[in-house]
Design a protein around this motif. Sequence first.
Motif, mmCIF file in Angstrom:
data_model
loop_
_atom_site.group_PDB
_atom_site.id
_atom_site.type_symbol
_atom_site.label_atom_id
_atom_site.label_comp_id
_atom_site.label_asym_id
_atom_site.label_seq_id
_atom_site.Cartn_x
_atom_site.Cartn_y
_atom_site.Cartn_z
ATOM 1 N N GLY A 41 37.465 -25.221 -12.970
ATOM 2 C CA GLY A 41 36.831 -24.073 -12.320
ATOM 3 C C GLY A 41 35.343 -24.236 -12.114
ATOM 4 N N ALA A 42 34.754 -25.307 -12.683
ATOM 5 C CA ALA A 42 33.324 -25.547 -12.529
ATOM 6 C C ALA A 42 33.014 -26.135 -11.150
ATOM 7 C CB ALA A 42 32.833 -26.498 -13.621
ATOM 8 N N ILE A 43 31.744 -26.115 -10.785
ATOM 9 C CA ILE A 43 31.292 -26.661 -9.491
ATOM 10 C C ILE A 43 30.396 -27.873 -9.772
ATOM 11 C CG2 ILE A 43 30.065 -26.171 -7.348
ATOM 12 C CD1 ILE A 43 30.596 -23.156 -7.929
ATOM 13 N N PRO A 44 30.941 -29.096 -9.674
ATOM 14 C CA PRO A 44 30.125 -30.295 -9.926
ATOM 15 C C PRO A 44 28.901 -30.331 -9.010
ATOM 16 C CG PRO A 44 32.440 -30.871 -9.838
ATOM 17 C CD PRO A 44 32.339 -29.443 -9.371
ATOM 18 N N THR A 45 27.749 -30.616 -9.606
ATOM 19 C CA THR A 45 26.484 -30.585 -8.887
ATOM 20 C C THR A 45 25.680 -31.839 -9.212
ATOM 21 O OG1 THR A 45 26.485 -28.168 -9.081
ATOM 22 C CG2 THR A 45 24.405 -29.210 -8.479
ATOM 23 N N SER A 46 25.045 -32.407 -8.207
ATOM 24 C CA SER A 46 24.274 -33.634 -8.400
ATOM 25 C C SER A 46 22.797 -33.314 -8.618
ATOM 26 C CB SER A 46 24.427 -34.546 -7.172
ATOM 27 O OG SER A 46 23.651 -35.710 -7.324
#
Length: 342
Positions: A199-204
């Motif tokens: 459910g997380a939003i991977p972010t760079s």
Amino acid sequence: MRKLLSISFVLLLTLSAVLAGCSSKEEAGGEAGSKKIKIVAAHNQTSPDNPYQTGLLKFKEVAESKSNGDIEVEVHAGTIGTEESELVEKLKLGAADVVLVSPGFMTQTGIKEIDLLALPYLFDSYEHWEKVVDGEVGEEMAKLVNEKSNNDFKLVGYWSAGVRHYYGKKPIEKMEDLKGMTFRTQTSGVIADYWKQTGAIPTSIAWGELYQALQQNVVDSSENSYPYFIQQNHHKTDNGKYITETGHDFTTRFLLVNGKKFDSYTKEQQDIILEAAEASVQAEREAVYAQEEEYKKKAIDEGASVNEIDRTPFIELAEPLQEKAAKDMGAEELLKKIKDLK
């Protein structure tokens, strides 16, 4: 008289050649055909207390002492690159000779099987991890790196970067708590897919910019092991002070040298470099293991909150992804060998 002068001249030339040869041998460390070499060794962490620095300083100590100074090692802690891509490019171009790199980055060089070691919940203890990297699987991985890189990279040691945990703006009590949270991690590949499924939003976010990103609410959370994120003071930001021990990755780091350059060294120099690499592995791991508890205590003492979690749902989510990833990589047999060592 002319004959006597001629003989004297020949003797003088012979003596000069002998002296020149002795001088050349002295400059080369006493071995014909060898020469002094300088090795630039680099990692991307800027803290002098980081285990990477401990490992490379041990490499330097052993290489220089065993070679009687014929091998000089220059250690760089983030000074010639804080991104792995920079360091690997320098390794290929010859501007660096020894670097540290993660499995995730190595896949970008076309060696996809290596990412197997970075799959979530693949390892359940340091003992299990060591059995894998120090045994048959580790040997196979090293061979793959060398062959598939066309000898650009030679893997000479497996280092640890600790056990990675979640840290963010709130504690995680269950998987659903991750829903909708921006999460600094890899944004492509199996690892990104895994965190998306939680459910997380991977972010760079670049490592060197992460403290500011957490402080300014650019990203809600991140993940790493205690020695790394505590040394960077991430736990002192509002979006980094809640640590949940997810234990999702017993991390692997590769100690690489340029294979072609390594092959150009003398046999004696190669043996010394390999001995130095082995010593660095032990020193770096010992530093990581000791710092895990040290920096956890430091985090708590400085106001961070630490909680544990039932990892079972996280492990169950990871297992089918592990199987699929291994199949896609053509590494199903390697995955089986890893699991059999538990």
